[in-house]
Design a protein around this motif. Sequence first.
Motif, PDB file in Angstrom:
ATOM      1  N   HIS A   1      61.359  91.776 -41.936  1.00 47.94           N
ATOM      2  CA  HIS A   1      60.404  92.888 -41.933  1.00 47.94           C
ATOM      3  C   HIS A   1      59.118  92.391 -42.575  1.00 47.94           C
ATOM      4  O   HIS A   1      59.108  92.040 -43.757  1.00 47.94           O
ATOM      5  N   CYS A   2      58.054  92.355 -41.794  1.00 51.29           N
ATOM      6  CA  CYS A   2      56.816  91.697 -42.205  1.00 51.29           C
ATOM      7  C   CYS A   2      55.693  92.686 -42.482  1.00 51.29           C
ATOM      8  O   CYS A   2      55.521  93.662 -41.754  1.00 51.29           O
ATOM      9  N   ARG A   3      54.953  92.358 -43.520  1.00 47.05           N
ATOM     10  CA  ARG A   3      53.754  93.091 -43.909  1.00 47.05           C
ATOM     11  C   ARG A   3      52.592  92.103 -43.882  1.00 47.05           C
ATOM     12  O   ARG A   3      52.804  90.893 -43.856  1.00 47.05           O
TER      13      ARG A   3
ATOM     14  N   THR B   1      52.253  96.015 -39.141  1.00 43.90           N
ATOM     15  CA  THR B   1      53.648  95.846 -39.538  1.00 43.90           C
ATOM     16  C   THR B   1      54.431  95.369 -38.332  1.00 43.90           C
ATOM     17  O   THR B   1      54.236  95.880 -37.228  1.00 43.90           O
TER      18      THR B   1
END
Length: 153
Positions: A115-117, A78
């Motif tokens: 916000h990265c997944r 994440t």
Amino acid sequence: MIFGHISNVNSEPYPQAIRFALDYLAKTNFDAMAPGRYPLKGDKIYVQVLDLETTPKAKNFPEIHRTFIDVQYLHSGTEIMGVSTDLGNNEIATEYNPERDILYYADAENEQELHCRPGNFAVFFPEDVHRTAIYNGTEKIRKIVVKIAMSEI
């Protein structure tokens, strides 16, 4: 800047080099690759496989590139990426290094957070300030960066 998820890409309107990079990201098994730099089309398009630990935002300087586009893909973990448009108002922390094609700013005016997944990707053009591998705490991530020379666009 372009932001999306590798499982849902309509790359048809993008330049061929960006379509090539996104197709490569979607079809490659990055679990089987060691960290390092790999040529895709000589020095014009190459990939970096990076195993990183995220750091708090205050410890990462925002950056820009002048001759390469970054296609950044989060394979695992994440992270938060800070992004803004370079309007020429940011204080320079480290002058432009032409060998590494990088300039660091002290901070980024009007910075927004992504916000990265796993599976998220972002395409950063020379006008896009970006600050990556940030998170509130330390997170192990595997990041894949396809570098595309502007001459390929």
